[in-house]
Design a protein around this motif. Sequence first.
Motif, PDB file in Angstrom:
ATOM      1  N   ARG A 396       1.043  -1.341   0.146  1.00  0.00           N
ATOM      2  CA  ARG A 396      -0.073   0.041   0.145  1.00  0.00           C
ATOM      3  C   ARG A 396       0.843   1.112   0.011  1.00  0.00           C
ATOM      4  O   ARG A 396       2.221   1.161   0.129  1.00  0.00           O
ATOM      5  CB  ARG A 396      -1.026  -0.313   1.342  1.00  0.00           C
ATOM      6  N   SER A 397       0.154   2.549   0.010  1.00  0.00           N
ATOM      7  CA  SER A 397       0.929   3.553  -0.172  1.00  0.00           C
ATOM      8  C   SER A 397       2.126   4.011   0.988  1.00  0.00           C
ATOM      9  O   SER A 397       1.764   3.676   2.110  1.00  0.00           O
ATOM     10  CB  SER A 397      -0.230   4.917  -0.344  1.00  0.00           C
ATOM     11  N   VAL A 398       3.043   4.293   0.546  1.00  0.00           N
ATOM     12  CA  VAL A 398       4.162   4.762   1.356  1.00  0.00           C
ATOM     13  C   VAL A 398       3.791   6.237   2.009  1.00  0.00           C
ATOM     14  O   VAL A 398       3.605   7.126   0.999  1.00  0.00           O
ATOM     15  CB  VAL A 398       5.492   4.622   1.004  1.00  0.00           C
ATOM     16  N   ILE A 399       4.113   6.479   3.310  1.00  0.00           N
ATOM     17  CA  ILE A 399       3.583   7.778   3.697  1.00  0.00           C
ATOM     18  C   ILE A 399       4.841   8.506   4.299  1.00  0.00           C
ATOM     19  O   ILE A 399       4.848   9.833   3.866  1.00  0.00           O
ATOM     20  CB  ILE A 399       2.715   7.594   5.044  1.00  0.00           C
ATOM     21  N   TYR A 412       3.887   3.086   6.330  1.00  0.00           N
ATOM     22  CA  TYR A 412       2.986   2.955   5.231  1.00  0.00           C
ATOM     23  C   TYR A 412       1.420   2.545   5.489  1.00  0.00           C
ATOM     24  O   TYR A 412       1.354   2.026   6.802  1.00  0.00           O
ATOM     25  CB  TYR A 412       3.482   1.695   4.458  1.00  0.00           C
ATOM     26  N   GLN A 413       0.566   2.637   4.436  1.00  0.00           N
ATOM     27  CA  GLN A 413      -0.658   2.293   4.927  1.00  0.00           C
ATOM     28  C   GLN A 413      -0.918   0.729   4.813  1.00  0.00           C
ATOM     29  O   GLN A 413      -0.530   0.043   3.799  1.00  0.00           O
ATOM     30  CB  GLN A 413      -1.567   3.018   3.980  1.00  0.00           C
ATOM     31  N   SER A 414      -1.969   0.208   5.690  1.00  0.00           N
ATOM     32  CA  SER A 414      -2.274  -1.007   5.675  1.00  0.00           C
ATOM     33  C   SER A 414      -3.076  -1.307   6.990  1.00  0.00           C
ATOM     34  O   SER A 414      -2.822  -0.740   8.049  1.00  0.00           O
ATOM     35  CB  SER A 414      -0.926  -2.039   5.674  1.00  0.00           C
TER      36      SER A 414
END
Length: 421
Positions: A396-399, A412-414
């Motif tokens: 998922r997206s890395v923040i 990261y999102q998860s």
Amino acid sequence: MQIFKFGGASVENAEGIRNLCKIVESFGKDSLVIVVSAMGKTTNKLEELVKLAHTESDYEEPLQGLKAYHRKIISELLEEVPEHYPKLETKLENILGNLSQYDLMFAYDMVVPFGELMSTTIINACLNEKRNFCHWLDARSVIRTDQYFSEANVDWVVTEQQIWERLRPLTKEKIVITQGFIGSDVEGNSTTLGREGSDYTGAILAYCLNADGFTVWKDVPGILNADPRILEKTVQYAKLSYREATEIAYYGAQVIHPKTLKPIARKNIPLTVRSFLNRDLDGTVISSESTKKDIPCFIFKGNQLLVTAQVKDHSFMDEKKLGLILQVLDLLNIKINLMQNSALTFSFCIDNKKFKVKRIKELLSRDFILSFECSLNLATIKNYTPESFEKLPLNRSVIMEQKTVNNYQVLYQSDDLAEKG
Ligand code: ASP
Ligand code: MG
């Protein structure tokens, strides 16, 4: 003198307690103090009871569940209910009945210690059933803390003196069983040392008693370089230096409580993490011996929250403003897991605890525009290698990302990890 610590998973049922008794009974002639946590998930259940009783909601069902769980284990292990056990039940019921009048954190510390008090009362009776060789000690009579309820700090001077006066003489006669995680303030109110704090209690006792060794008995064979529930292939450390182990604990590996290492390192006491399921295995020994940094270590933390504080007036996010934010976090006893600043913002990643987030809003909203992003995971690779990055489950997206010479961290999102706890 040796200190053994048994966590909740090791005493979650009658079989676990029988196993504990075997380990203790097979121990040699040296003095021994055993520190025990609440059984299984009891602390979570007590937290739930606190929430309900504090808001005067109905808590009868979870209370009966908690009592039945302990009573079942007693009936499987002992002919009779231990002498002091029914009093604990009555006391807990009385406290819950009047809980709403107290401050929430004070109330928490009145209730949550019952997990450890119940487990040690039952285990003490088991140890003494065949031969009378164990003293039960109320840890609150020796561990003195401040009044930071639910995350209390130890008063080392008073604690050391009390351990020397009240606990040490008992170790000369028999083995001693006591509770992890709990203490008391100067007025005699119960306090707790923060979740998973029993390791820390073991370290405090080891330090104050000048123990020769401290053993944490766990359901894993030792300290691994990753959580086997998340990564398939793991490697176990045979040895770790205090420094390496402290860093691993700092980044959030759940295997050892972060405060545990400082006291034992100061006195050079070796800490062994080993399996209560398989006593033939050596486990991991943490000591002053330095270790090679050739195995990358993966640490995952779920349920992370990213807070971004933005200045309100287009002035820079300067040292003064940063200082203000850090002061608030220090006041609330919040640890930053990752942080980054820009011209107008400061972002920091913390464990998502509702009560604390509410306080952050109260204390920082006047000076900053706050925004929040939840359901994040933080992965840290300590001593990374070029190959190690591929192992991260970054689907998922890395923040946010950060890299130093030794360590790599990524937020990261998860929702995967949050579920795994
Ligand atoms: N029983 C406490 C907890 O579950 C302390 C511990 O297990 O170390 O957090
Ligand atoms: Mg535990």
